[in-house]
Design a protein around this motif. Structure first.
Motif, short mmCIF file in Angstrom:
data_model
loop_
_atom_site.label_atom_id
_atom_site.label_comp_id
_atom_site.label_asym_id
_atom_site.label_seq_id
_atom_site.Cartn_x
_atom_site.Cartn_y
_atom_site.Cartn_z
N ILE A 48 1.43 -1.67 0.39
CA ILE A 48 -0.43 0.04 0.14
C ILE A 48 0.63 0.58 0.45
CG2 ILE A 48 -1.34 0.69 1.52
CD1 ILE A 48 -2.97 -0.51 0.44
N MET A 49 2.00 1.34 0.93
CA MET A 49 2.98 2.49 0.39
C MET A 49 3.23 2.86 -0.56
SD MET A 49 2.77 3.56 3.71
CE MET A 49 4.77 4.66 3.48
N ARG A 50 3.36 1.87 -1.67
CA ARG A 50 4.24 2.48 -2.96
C ARG A 50 3.13 3.01 -3.70
NH1 ARG A 50 5.38 -2.84 -3.86
NH2 ARG A 50 3.64 -3.72 -4.83
N ARG A 51 1.61 3.26 -2.75
CA ARG A 51 0.64 3.50 -4.09
C ARG A 51 -0.41 4.47 -3.06
NH1 ARG A 51 -3.20 0.88 -4.75
NH2 ARG A 51 -2.93 -1.83 -3.86
N ARG A 52 -0.37 4.65 -2.27
CA ARG A 52 -1.42 5.35 -0.94
C ARG A 52 -0.53 6.24 0.27
NH1 ARG A 52 -6.89 2.35 -1.10
NH2 ARG A 52 -7.63 4.22 -0.88
N SER A 53 0.83 6.04 0.26
CA SER A 53 1.47 6.21 1.49
C SER A 53 0.97 8.04 1.82
CB SER A 53 2.68 6.34 1.01
OG SER A 53 3.49 7.65 0.15
N ASN A 54 0.46 8.63 0.84
CA ASN A 54 0.09 9.63 1.48
C ASN A 54 -1.09 10.24 2.83
OD1 ASN A 54 1.95 11.46 0.46
ND2 ASN A 54 0.45 12.12 -1.70
N GLU A 55 -1.84 8.72 2.07
CA GLU A 55 -3.46 8.43 2.98
C GLU A 55 -2.28 7.73 4.32
OE1 GLU A 55 -6.71 6.53 0.73
OE2 GLU A 55 -4.83 7.12 -0.66
N VAL A 56 -2.03 7.21 3.99
CA VAL A 56 -1.24 6.52 5.62
C VAL A 56 -0.39 7.55 6.41
CG1 VAL A 56 0.36 4.69 6.76
CG2 VAL A 56 -0.77 4.08 4.67
N SER A 57 -0.10 8.21 5.90
CA SER A 57 0.79 9.64 6.39
C SER A 57 -0.59 10.20 6.99
CB SER A 57 1.60 10.03 5.70
OG SER A 57 3.00 9.83 5.11
N SER A 58 -1.57 10.54 6.53
CA SER A 58 -1.99 11.30 6.67
C SER A 58 -3.14 10.45 8.33
CB SER A 58 -4.08 12.07 6.11
OG SER A 58 -3.13 12.81 4.85
N GLU A 59 -4.15 9.49 8.14
CA GLU A 59 -3.95 8.89 8.63
C GLU A 59 -3.00 8.44 10.43
OE1 GLU A 59 -7.58 7.06 10.71
OE2 GLU A 59 -7.35 7.75 9.24
N ALA A 60 -2.19 8.33 9.99
CA ALA A 60 -0.88 8.82 11.32
C ALA A 60 -0.87 9.54 11.67
CB ALA A 60 0.05 7.86 10.71
N ALA A 61 -1.14 11.13 11.43
CA ALA A 61 -0.67 12.38 12.29
C ALA A 61 -2.29 12.24 12.91
CB ALA A 61 -1.09 13.29 10.94
N LEU A 62 -3.66 12.02 12.38
CA LEU A 62 -4.84 11.64 13.13
C LEU A 62 -4.63 11.29 14.48
CD1 LEU A 62 -7.72 13.05 13.27
CD2 LEU A 62 -7.73 11.32 12.32
#
Length: 285
Positions: A48-62
């Motif tokens: 998932i990190m290859r194409r949706r890392s921005n979504e993971v980062s946003s969720e991790a921040a929240l």
């Protein structure tokens, strides 16, 4: 940060030019560093990190902001944090709002941190204070006799002169550079700020944001997907305070225990983001 006064790290041999690096040899620290590195590598390797890392980062921040706020007394459910927009200037909503602002700001301060850590700390306090920024205690270390609002940490409070001296020492160590692993450096920054409580308010939130900056800027977690704040909250306030007391003791065992505690927090943050990746892969998030 010399000697064994409260909150300092054990004094390294005088010949050492890198006192932080010596902490990596404390009992159990190498194992913590290795375990964290392996965990971080695994989540970064998730497809998932290859194409949706921005979504993971946003969720991790929240989730990181929610965890940091919980440790400062505002233990809101994740979905409550996600949906709310009305963060006021009092009570728990003030704390949650401050945590969200700090998490958003941390990633913007990496280049400044490398040049002036004290300037970044002042900025973090200003951001945390938000609408309180007109208060003349905001954005600067506290002066003699100024009170500190940090109910979670009940350890003896260093006086203003000691705060100024130790902040300067910490800044010089950071600017000098170190071969210490990122986990060690992040734990020391976090521990020193909690021990000193240099500001009139929001010290815990600022300390955890500074830990986040170190983990990102060091290259350990460049995409900010391993929220240590989640792990600190999951381990609980009692364990957090007990580990900090070990750090403040200045003993090798106490400092090593604090670093290990911070390592476990990062690993729990890794586990959280791994679960987010799995949910995204299933189409459940």
């Amino acid at each position: 940060m010399a000697g064994n006064s409260p909150g300092t790290t054990p004094a390294p041999p005088k010949a050492s030019d890198d006192p932080l690096a010596t902490l990596a040899s404390l009992p159990g620290v190498t194992d913590s560093v290795d375990s964290v590195r392996k965990g971080v590598d695994r989540v970064y390797g998730h497809r998932i990190m290859r194409r949706r890392s921005n979504e993971v980062s946003s969720e991790a921040a929240l989730r990181g902001a929610r965890g940091s706020a919980a440790l400062s007394g505002a233990d809101w459910a994740l979905e409550e944090v996600r949906r709310r927009t009305d963060f006021g200037v009092e009570g728990e909503s003030r704390t949650v709002g401050a945590a969200l602002r700090l998490t958003a700001e941390a990633g913007q301060l990496l280049s400044v941190w490398r040049q002036s850590p004290l300037r970044v700390l002042a900025r973090l306090h200003l951001v945390a204070a938000g609408k309180e920024a007109a208060d003349d205690t905001v954005g600067r270390p506290r002066l003699a006799a100024e009170p500190v609002d940090e109910p979670l940490i009940e350890l003896p409070l260093p006086d203003a002169d000691e705060v100024a001296g130790r902040l300067d020492g910490l800044s010089r160590l950071l600017l000098a550079g170190t071969e210490a692993p990122a986990l060690v450096l992040a734990a020391v920054v976090h521990g020193e700020l909690l021990a000193l409580r240099p500001f009139a308010s929001h010290n815990g939130l600022v300390a955890r944001a500074a830990e986040r900056i170190v983990l990102i800027g060091s290259g350990l977690d460049p995409k900010a997907i391993c929220p240590a704040e989640v792990g600190h909250a999951e381990l609980g306030r009692a364990a957090y305070v007990a580990a900090l007391e070990g750090y403040v003791s200045g003993t090798p065992e106490g400092v090593a225990g604090w670093i290990a505690h911070c390592g476990r927090a990062v690993e729990l943050g890794v586990r959280e983001s791994t679960a987010v990746c799995e949910a995204l892969q299933r189409g459940a998030a």
